[in-house]
Design a protein around this motif. Structure first.
Motif, PDB file in Angstrom:
ATOM      1  N   GLU A  72       0.835  -1.205   0.000  1.00 50.82           N
ATOM      2  CA  GLU A  72       0.000   0.000   0.000  1.00 50.82           C
ATOM      3  C   GLU A  72       0.870   1.255   0.000  1.00 50.82           C
ATOM      4  N   ALA A  73       1.955   1.231   0.762  1.00 48.65           N
ATOM      5  CA  ALA A  73       2.865   2.380   0.794  1.00 48.65           C
ATOM      6  C   ALA A  73       3.494   2.603  -0.571  1.00 48.65           C
ATOM      7  N   MET A  74       3.863   1.508  -1.240  1.00 44.71           N
ATOM      8  CA  MET A  74       4.432   1.623  -2.581  1.00 44.71           C
ATOM      9  C   MET A  74       3.408   2.177  -3.566  1.00 44.71           C
ATOM     10  N   ALA A  75       2.166   1.710  -3.449  1.00 44.03           N
ATOM     11  CA  ALA A  75       1.114   2.175  -4.357  1.00 44.03           C
ATOM     12  C   ALA A  75       0.844   3.665  -4.158  1.00 44.03           C
ATOM     13  N   MET A  76       0.832   4.086  -2.905  1.00 40.66           N
ATOM     14  CA  MET A  76       0.598   5.500  -2.629  1.00 40.66           C
ATOM     15  C   MET A  76       1.750   6.350  -3.164  1.00 40.66           C
ATOM     16  N   ALA A  77       2.971   5.884  -2.976  1.00 35.57           N
ATOM     17  CA  ALA A  77       4.136   6.623  -3.479  1.00 35.57           C
ATOM     18  C   ALA A  77       4.102   6.723  -4.995  1.00 35.57           C
ATOM     19  N   ALA A  78       3.718   5.617  -5.653  1.00 27.53           N
ATOM     20  CA  ALA A  78       3.640   5.624  -7.113  1.00 27.53           C
ATOM     21  C   ALA A  78       2.584   6.606  -7.590  1.00 27.53           C
ATOM     22  N   SER A  79       1.424   6.635  -6.917  1.00 25.43           N
ATOM     23  CA  SER A  79       0.363   7.567  -7.308  1.00 25.43           C
ATOM     24  C   SER A  79       0.801   9.007  -7.118  1.00 25.43           C
ATOM     25  N   THR A  80       1.480   9.264  -5.998  1.00 23.70           N
ATOM     26  CA  THR A  80       1.950  10.624  -5.715  1.00 23.70           C
ATOM     27  C   THR A  80       2.936  11.089  -6.766  1.00 23.70           C
ATOM     28  N   ILE A  81       3.873  10.220  -7.135  1.00 28.05           N
ATOM     29  CA  ILE A  81       4.879  10.571  -8.146  1.00 28.05           C
ATOM     30  C   ILE A  81       4.218  10.818  -9.491  1.00 28.05           C
ATOM     31  N   GLU A  82       3.280   9.930  -9.865  1.00 25.14           N
ATOM     32  CA  GLU A  82       2.606  10.063 -11.157  1.00 25.14           C
ATOM     33  C   GLU A  82       1.790  11.352 -11.224  1.00 25.14           C
ATOM     34  N   GLU A  83       1.032  11.641 -10.164  1.00 27.76           N
ATOM     35  CA  GLU A  83       0.185  12.824 -10.186  1.00 27.76           C
ATOM     36  C   GLU A  83       1.003  14.105 -10.107  1.00 27.76           C
ATOM     37  N   ALA A  84       2.129  14.053  -9.377  1.00 31.45           N
ATOM     38  CA  ALA A  84       2.996  15.227  -9.322  1.00 31.45           C
ATOM     39  C   ALA A  84       3.583  15.524 -10.698  1.00 31.45           C
ATOM     40  N   GLY A  85       3.954  14.464 -11.408  1.00 28.41           N
ATOM     41  CA  GLY A  85       4.488  14.645 -12.745  1.00 28.41           C
ATOM     42  C   GLY A  85       3.468  15.240 -13.700  1.00 28.41           C
ATOM     43  N   HIS A  86       2.235  14.745 -13.604  1.00 27.16           N
ATOM     44  CA  HIS A  86       1.183  15.295 -14.455  1.00 27.16           C
ATOM     45  C   HIS A  86       0.927  16.762 -14.118  1.00 27.16           C
ATOM     46  N   GLY A  87       0.930  17.083 -12.819  1.00 32.73           N
ATOM     47  CA  GLY A  87       0.659  18.464 -12.425  1.00 32.73           C
ATOM     48  C   GLY A  87       1.726  19.415 -12.916  1.00 32.73           C
ATOM     49  N   GLU A  88       3.004  19.027 -12.774  1.00 39.14           N
ATOM     50  CA  GLU A  88       4.086  19.894 -13.199  1.00 39.14           C
ATOM     51  C   GLU A  88       4.096  20.065 -14.713  1.00 39.14           C
ATOM     52  N   ALA A  89       3.671  19.024 -15.435  1.00 41.92           N
ATOM     53  CA  ALA A  89       3.671  19.102 -16.891  1.00 41.92           C
ATOM     54  C   ALA A  89       2.392  19.729 -17.428  1.00 41.92           C
ATOM     55  N   GLY A  90       1.454  20.051 -16.539  1.00 41.99           N
ATOM     56  CA  GLY A  90       0.201  20.630 -16.978  1.00 41.99           C
ATOM     57  C   GLY A  90      -0.703  19.640 -17.687  1.00 41.99           C
ATOM     58  N   LEU A  91      -0.494  18.332 -17.450  1.00 41.06           N
ATOM     59  CA  LEU A  91      -1.278  17.299 -18.106  1.00 41.06           C
ATOM     60  C   LEU A  91      -2.545  17.005 -17.315  1.00 41.06           C
ATOM     61  N   PRO A  92      -3.600  16.515 -17.978  1.00 39.46           N
ATOM     62  CA  PRO A  92      -4.835  16.176 -17.259  1.00 39.46           C
ATOM     63  C   PRO A  92      -4.632  14.986 -16.343  1.00 39.46           C
ATOM     64  N   LEU A  93      -5.450  14.904 -15.317  1.00 36.69           N
ATOM     65  CA  LEU A  93      -5.384  13.774 -14.403  1.00 36.69           C
ATOM     66  C   LEU A  93      -5.795  12.502 -15.118  1.00 36.69           C
ATOM     67  N   THR A  94      -5.089  11.413 -14.817  1.00 33.95           N
ATOM     68  CA  THR A  94      -5.409  10.112 -15.390  1.00 33.95           C
ATOM     69  C   THR A  94      -5.557   9.103 -14.261  1.00 33.95           C
ATOM     70  N   GLY A  95      -5.905   7.894 -14.615  1.00 32.72           N
ATOM     71  CA  GLY A  95      -6.056   6.842 -13.625  1.00 32.72           C
ATOM     72  C   GLY A  95      -7.518   6.611 -13.284  1.00 32.72           C
ATOM     73  N   GLN A  96      -7.746   6.108 -12.099  1.00 34.22           N
ATOM     74  CA  GLN A  96      -9.089   5.733 -11.661  1.00 34.22           C
ATOM     75  C   GLN A  96      -9.423   6.387 -10.339  1.00 34.22           C
ATOM     76  N   LEU A  97     -10.654   6.864 -10.212  1.00 37.28           N
ATOM     77  CA  LEU A  97     -11.171   7.399  -8.963  1.00 37.28           C
ATOM     78  C   LEU A  97     -12.433   6.616  -8.613  1.00 37.28           C
ATOM     79  N   ARG A  98     -12.412   5.938  -7.481  1.00 43.43           N
ATOM     80  CA  ARG A  98     -13.570   5.135  -7.058  1.00 43.43           C
ATOM     81  C   ARG A  98     -14.228   5.791  -5.848  1.00 43.43           C
ATOM     82  N   ILE A  99     -15.522   6.071  -5.992  1.00 43.44           N
ATOM     83  CA  ILE A  99     -16.294   6.736  -4.942  1.00 43.44           C
ATOM     84  C   ILE A  99     -17.402   5.809  -4.478  1.00 43.44           C
ATOM     85  N   SER A 100     -17.468   5.573  -3.181  1.00 45.17           N
ATOM     86  CA  SER A 100     -18.503   4.727  -2.585  1.00 45.17           C
ATOM     87  C   SER A 100     -19.569   5.611  -1.951  1.00 45.17           C
ATOM     88  N   VAL A 101     -20.822   5.427  -2.385  1.00 46.96           N
ATOM     89  CA  VAL A 101     -21.921   6.243  -1.882  1.00 46.96           C
ATOM     90  C   VAL A 101     -23.128   5.358  -1.632  1.00 46.96           C
TER      91      VAL A 101
END
Length: 300
Positions: A72-101
C-alpha cells in the motif's frame, strides 16, 4: 528471496482489497485465472502463502497482512509521483477514482452531475459505487466515500457534507383508495407501509420509522431504497423516501408533510491518500455539486 515486479504486487493488492480473484481480475482488466497464476508466482518468489481460501473468497494470512502494508505504501508513493508529474507538466489527471456512496444519493443526486466531472477531468476513469452498504477506505476498496455517519475509528478524515430531509410519500391513487392519514397514528391501521427489511439494514441511520410513530408495521420490505421507491410509485403503499428522491418523482405526493426526518451525509477520505490530486478533484466536485443543489437535499 527472488526479485519480483510491481505488476505482481498490483495483483496482490487488488485481491487484498476486493477479497476475490474474479473482482481483482476485473479491476485490472485480466481474468481470474491470470490473477491466480500471478499471485502464485508472487507467493513462490516471496516463499510464503499470502491468502487463505474461505467460503467468501481470499483472506489475508499474517504474511499477507505484513506485505499489504508495504505494498500500500508503494502504491501511494507511485500515485503521488505520477500525479505530481502530471501536475508539473500541466497534463490532465489520469487513472481511476472510485467513490462509494449510498444507493439513493448515488443514483438520484450525484449521477446527474457526472457530466461536470467529465468536462473537468476527461482522462480520469470514475467508478461510482452506489449500493446498499459502503466499500472500505481502510482496505483501499474506494478512494472517497459519502457515508451516513462520521467514522468513529481508523485513519480517516471526515467532514460533514450536508444534512438531508426525508418524509412520507404515496401516489394520489393509493391515497384515494386507502385514505389520506391526518396524523401519524392513523398509519397503524388500514395502510401498507413500505420500508427496509429490519435485519438487513446496513446503517442505524436508516431506522427512522419509529421517529414517525412507534412500532409502525412494515408490510412491504426491501433492502433497496430504489426498490422501495418503485413500490411506492406503483401505488402499493406509503413509505419514507429522501426528499431528493420523492420530490423528483412527480407521480408522488407528500403524506403528513409537516412530519420530516433529518439525516446527514459525511464526506470521508483516507488520511494517507487525501492529498492525491485525483482524490482532491473528486472531493471538490462533490462539494460543488452539493453546494449548488443543496435545496434538493433540504427543501423548504
Amino acid at each position: 528471496m527472488q526479485a519480483f515486479d510491481w505488476s505482481d504486487l498490483q495483483v496482490f493488492l487488488a485481491i487484498a482489497r476486493s477479497g476475490q480473484l474474479a473482482r481483482a481480475g476485473a479491476a485490472l482488466g485480466i481474468d481470474a485465472t491470470t490473477a491466480g497464476r500471478r499471485l502464485r508466482r508472487l507467493e513462490a518468489r516471496i516463499g510464503a502463502t499470502l491468502f487463505e481460501q474461505t467460503r467468501d473468497g481470499q483472506a489475508l494470512t499474517e504474511a499477507g497482512e505484513r506485505l499489504r502494508g508495504h505494498a500500500e505504501a508503494m502504491a501511494m508513493a507511485a500515485s503521488t509521483i505520477e500525479e505530481a508529474g502530471h501536475g508539473e507538466a500541466g497534463l490532465p489527471l489520469t487513472g481511476q477514482l472510485r467513490i462509494s456512496v449510498s444507493e439513493g444519493f448515488g443514483a438520484w443526486f450525484l449521477a446527474r452531475h457526472i457530466p461536470d466531472f467529465v468536462a473537468a477531468h476527461p482522462a480520469l476513469t470514475l467508478d461510482l459505487v452506489a449500493n446498499s452498504g459502503f466499500l472500505s477506505l481502510a482496505k483501499r476498496e474506494a478512494d472517497l466515500a459519502v457515508t451516513l455517519s462520521r467514522p468513529t475509528g481508523g485513519p480517516m478524515i471526515a467532514r460533514k457534507l450536508s444534512d438531508y430531509t426525508l418524509r412520507l410519500y404515496a401516489t394520489p391513487g393509493y391515497l384515494a383508495q386507502a385514505g389520506t392519514p391526518s396524523e401519524a397514528s392513523a398509519l397503524m391501521h388500514g395502510h401498507r407501509l413500505v420500508g427496509y427489511i429490519p435485519d438487513l439494514i446496513y446503517a442505524p441511520e436508516l431506522r427512522y420509522l419509529d421517529e414517525i410513530h412507534p412500532d409502525l408495521p412494515i408490510a412491504l420490505r426491501s433492502s433497496s431504497i430504489n426498490a422501495q421507491h418503485r413500490i411506492i410509485a406503483a401505488g402499493a403503499g406509503i413509505g419514507v423516501l429522501p426528499c431528493f428522491i420523492g420530490d423528483a418523482d412527480t407521480t408522488l405526493v407528500p403524506v403528513l408533510p409537516a412530519t420530516r426526518i433529518t439525516r446527514a451525509f459525511w464526506l470521508v477520505t483516507h488520511q494517507d491518500t487525501h492529498r492525491l490530486a485525483r482524490i482532491d478533484a473528486g472531493r471538490a466536485w462533490i462539494l460543488a455539486a452539493v453546494q449548488a443543489h443543496r435545496a434538493r437535499l433540504l427543501p423548504l
